[in-house]
Design an enzyme around this catalytic site. Structure first.
Site, short mmCIF file in Angstrom:
data_model
loop_
_atom_site.label_atom_id
_atom_site.label_comp_id
_atom_site.label_asym_id
_atom_site.label_seq_id
_atom_site.Cartn_x
_atom_site.Cartn_y
_atom_site.Cartn_z
N ASP A 67 42.93 34.67 45.29
CA ASP A 67 44.28 34.73 44.72
C ASP A 67 45.36 34.68 45.80
OD1 ASP A 67 43.80 37.29 45.81
OD2 ASP A 67 43.34 38.14 43.86
N ASN A 135 42.43 49.63 37.90
CA ASN A 135 42.43 49.36 36.46
C ASN A 135 41.28 48.43 36.05
OD1 ASN A 135 43.27 46.92 37.46
ND2 ASN A 135 45.24 46.87 36.36
N HIS A 137 40.55 45.47 37.57
CA HIS A 137 40.76 44.04 37.81
C HIS A 137 39.88 43.53 38.95
CE1 HIS A 137 44.21 45.09 40.76
NE2 HIS A 137 43.31 44.46 41.49
N GLU A 142 43.94 40.90 35.32
CA GLU A 142 44.31 42.21 34.82
C GLU A 142 43.71 42.47 33.43
OE1 GLU A 142 45.56 44.07 36.95
OE2 GLU A 142 47.60 43.59 37.60
#
Length: 240
Positions: A67, A135, A137, A142
């Site tokens: 990313d 979380n 990811h 996400e």
């Protein structure tokens, strides 16, 4: 899915680095999937040591990163392109044109996503390194009701931006969007190496590895892959 627990991060980093070195010894022109953030820094340090000792070469290898932030140029000190240069690429013999990251500053981001997927289809990843967000990811995929398989633009959750704010002067400087390899692309890798460190990750590690498979915990989708190795330190793995 295999899980290995380490007493200290130095042992973990060395083990992970050796996996990449072994991959290149067995296949000198291997395609490596790389990650950014604090988790892989020690691993890259060990890889650099191995390269300097003549134990591994990257001259025929290719890399793809997961990313990049949207809006940050490769020269920006908090861009992932800059991170990779500082933490790895500037210290090994990987040809510059063999290192690929999504471009977050091009005029047509959708076209960039299509092009990145095209390149990935032509050079499938042999081993993909992943970290794990608080979380759940992986990459910048996400939690959501549904996830995109290919490379795409994502709105970063506030918790993700807050977690990354330590690298910026303040939270307002953290980009709100990123371009990321999709979960489907990640799962196409021949093997996946998930590395998790720290007590704050223990809960999400348990959810990802032992909880239900759900897009609300993107890393749980790794349970569907045939060849995943998870490396955790004692703190991160304490609930398993």
């Amino acid at each position: 899915m295999q899980v290995k627990t380490f007493d200290n991060t130095m042992e973990l980093d060395l083990f992970a680095a050796q996996l990449f070195a072994d991959t290149l010894k067995n296949k000198p022109n291997a395609t490596l999937g790389l990650a950014t953030g604090s988790t892989p820094v020690g691993i890259y340090g060990k890889i650099i040591e191995m390269y300097k000792n003549g134990a591994v070469t990257f001259k025929d290898a290719t890399t793809f990163n997961l990313d990049e932030y949207v809006g940050l140029s490769p020269e920006h000190k908090q861009s992932y392109a800059h991170f990779m240069n500082e933490q790895l690429f500037n210290h090994i013999d990987l040809p510059k044109h063999h290192a690929h990251l999504p471009k977050g500053t091009v005029p047509d981001l959708k076209a960039e996503c299509v092009e990145y997927d095209r390149m990935l289809s032509e050079q499938p990843i042999d081993i993909q390194l992943l970290g794990l967000g608080l979380n759940g990811h992986i990459g910048f995929n996400e939690p959501d009701q549904e996830l995109q398989g290919g490379t795409h633009i994502v709105e970063l959750e506030e918790s993700t931006r807050e977690a990354n704010a330590r690298f910026f002067d303040n939270l307002e400087d953290v980009p709100t969007k990123a371009i990321t390899m999709g979960v489907g692309s990640i799962l196409k890798a021949d093997s996946i190496l998930l590395v998790v460190k720290g007590a704050d990750k223990a809960g999400i590690v348990k959810q990802a590895l032992q909880g239900p498979i759900t897009t609300e915990v993107p890393a749980s989708l790794l349970q569907t892959h045939k060849n995943v190795l998870v490396l955790v330190d004692r703190e991160a793995g304490r609930l398993l």
